[in-house]
Design a protein around this motif. Structure first.
Motif, PDB file in Angstrom:
ATOM      1  N   ILE A  75       0.837  -1.197   0.000  1.00 57.15           N
ATOM      2  CA  ILE A  75       0.000   0.000   0.000  1.00 57.15           C
ATOM      3  C   ILE A  75       0.876   1.254   0.000  1.00 57.15           C
ATOM      4  N   ALA A  76       0.545   2.195  -0.884  1.00 58.86           N
ATOM      5  CA  ALA A  76       1.186   3.512  -0.879  1.00 58.86           C
ATOM      6  C   ALA A  76       0.372   4.438   0.013  1.00 58.86           C
ATOM      7  N   VAL A  77       0.981   4.926   1.084  1.00 53.51           N
ATOM      8  CA  VAL A  77       0.324   5.910   1.957  1.00 53.51           C
ATOM      9  C   VAL A  77       0.823   7.280   1.518  1.00 53.51           C
ATOM     10  N   VAL A  78      -0.068   8.044   0.897  1.00 53.41           N
ATOM     11  CA  VAL A  78       0.321   9.268   0.194  1.00 53.41           C
ATOM     12  C   VAL A  78      -0.090  10.498   0.994  1.00 53.41           C
ATOM     13  N   SER A  79       0.879  11.338   1.298  1.00 51.37           N
ATOM     14  CA  SER A  79       0.618  12.612   1.968  1.00 51.37           C
ATOM     15  C   SER A  79       0.879  13.736   0.973  1.00 51.37           C
ATOM     16  N   PRO A  80      -0.053  14.688   0.831  1.00 51.58           N
ATOM     17  CA  PRO A  80       0.112  15.722  -0.194  1.00 51.58           C
ATOM     18  C   PRO A  80       1.141  16.787   0.140  1.00 51.58           C
ATOM     19  N   THR A  81       1.630  16.848   1.367  1.00 51.51           N
ATOM     20  CA  THR A  81       2.640  17.843   1.707  1.00 51.51           C
ATOM     21  C   THR A  81       3.791  17.191   2.442  1.00 51.51           C
ATOM     22  N   LEU A  82       4.943  17.806   2.312  1.00 51.91           N
ATOM     23  CA  LEU A  82       6.133  17.343   3.016  1.00 51.91           C
ATOM     24  C   LEU A  82       6.805  18.585   3.582  1.00 51.91           C
ATOM     25  N   ALA A  83       6.598  18.841   4.854  1.00 55.76           N
ATOM     26  CA  ALA A  83       7.090  20.077   5.447  1.00 55.76           C
ATOM     27  C   ALA A  83       7.583  19.826   6.869  1.00 55.76           C
ATOM     28  N   SER A  84       8.338  20.771   7.403  1.00 53.40           N
ATOM     29  CA  SER A  84       8.997  20.577   8.696  1.00 53.40           C
ATOM     30  C   SER A  84       8.052  20.720   9.876  1.00 53.40           C
ATOM     31  N   LEU A  98      -2.012   0.033   9.220  1.00 52.84           N
ATOM     32  CA  LEU A  98      -2.263  -0.870   8.104  1.00 52.84           C
ATOM     33  C   LEU A  98      -1.344  -2.092   8.130  1.00 52.84           C
ATOM     34  N   ARG A  99      -0.226  -1.966   8.834  1.00 57.35           N
ATOM     35  CA  ARG A  99       0.698  -3.111   8.926  1.00 57.35           C
ATOM     36  C   ARG A  99       0.184  -4.181   9.888  1.00 57.35           C
ATOM     37  N   HIS A 100      -0.712  -3.806  10.813  1.00 53.18           N
ATOM     38  CA  HIS A 100      -1.200  -4.778  11.795  1.00 53.18           C
ATOM     39  C   HIS A 100      -1.829  -6.000  11.133  1.00 53.18           C
TER      40      HIS A 100
END
Length: 310
Positions: A75-84, A98-100
């Protein structure tokens, strides 16, 4: 072809070899084995007709066997932003949860907004996401944004799309989504509240149903070879895979395997993998360079494409 069901076994270390021998005799597959000081966890695919036999053996060994419906699903878990500013991020908890039930998850940050200078190209991102079985997009807490703006990110995504967000919405309100799950928005805390954990349970159940639907569709036109068998043959015929330090050097997918070896160095060896039936893997699958690093991506053809199944 036999129908296989995924299970997780947890039990004592000293006798787990008996269960492995039984499963191999029945034609099952061990997907992952984790041994600790006092117990062993086995993720395995069991022939459906033989499940009662394996369960009895597990009981005899004083172990516990439960279904792991997302075993063999990447599964690709997609986040639309990558910020600090966003840690801890709900996307991390989604991926962990989801790994459980057995899924392998990869975090993909689209790096919009503050991270746009290090963003990948949209075409590259689409291809990377489409290498997976299912995409889970983790959105924030604004209904208007989720309904009217975020669906643009789904363009070109060919795999099932699951969306999480803060507000309670109906799936049909989020154009392009196969499932929407609320109460999982972007927060400044880990998802540990009762309503959040309940939402994560709903997410796992919904993703499991989507995976089952994919399996049912595959059963109508079976794969030319089981991904678990390909995984087993790589372990037997490509000893270099044992030198890979990743926890999952071979990652099962519903229709293939991701091999964490260099494509440039090992793709010919993978293509020429031999089966007892006298065929090579290149006759049964498309083998390409993954968009994830320099890995090898195996996508197995269907029986109708090849003309036979082994």
């Amino acid at each position: 072809m036999a129908v296989f069901r995924p299970y997780l076994y947890t039990g004592g270390v000293h006798k787990h070899g008996l269960l492995i021998e039984l499963l191999e005799d029945l034609g099952g597959y061990i997907i992952q084995k984790v041994v600790t000081g006092t117990e062993v966890n086995l993720i395995m695919l069991v022939p459906e007709k033989d499940i009662p036999i394996v369960k009895k053996q597990a009981d005899d060994l004083l172990g516990m066997m439960i279904e792991a419906p997302l075993t063999g699903v990447e599964i690709a878990v997609v986040s639309p932003t990558l910020a600090s500013h966003h840690l801890p991020h709900s996307a991390c908890d989604v991926a962990e949860y989801l790994r459980h039930p057995g899924a392998n998850t990869n975090m993909i940050g689209l790096a919009r907004g503050m991270g746009r200078r290090v963003s990948l190209s949209m075409d590259y991102e689409r291809k990377l996401i489409n290498e997976h079985d299912i995409a889970v997009f983790t959105f924030g807490s604004f209904s208007d944004c989720i309904i009217n703006k975020k669906p643009k990110l789904f363009e070109g995504i060919e795999i099932p799309i699951v969306v999480t967000g803060g507000p309670e919405l109906k799936t049909e309100e989020v154009h392009g989504a196969d499932l929407y799950v609320g109460n999982i928005g972007r927060t400044s805390h880990r998802l540990r509240k009762a309503e959040e954990v309940s939402a994560l349970d709903i997410l796992n159940e919904g993703v499991g149903k989507i995976a089952d639907n994919i399996r049912k569709q595959q059963a109508k036109d079976p794969l030319a070879v089981l991904p678990a068998r390909v995984m087993n043959e790589i372990e037997n015929q490509v000893p270099e895979i044992r030198t890979v330090l990743s926890p999952a050097p071979l990652t099962l997918q519903l229709n293939g395997v991701r091999v964490k070896l260099s494509y440039d160095e090992f793709h010919e060896k993978i293509e020429n993998l031999e089966f007892d039936e006298g065929v090579t893997l290149s006759e049964l699958a498309d083998i390409s360079k993954s968009k994830m690093k320099n890995y090898i991506l195996i996508k197995i053809k269907s029986k109708s494409d090849v003309g036979f199944a082994i």
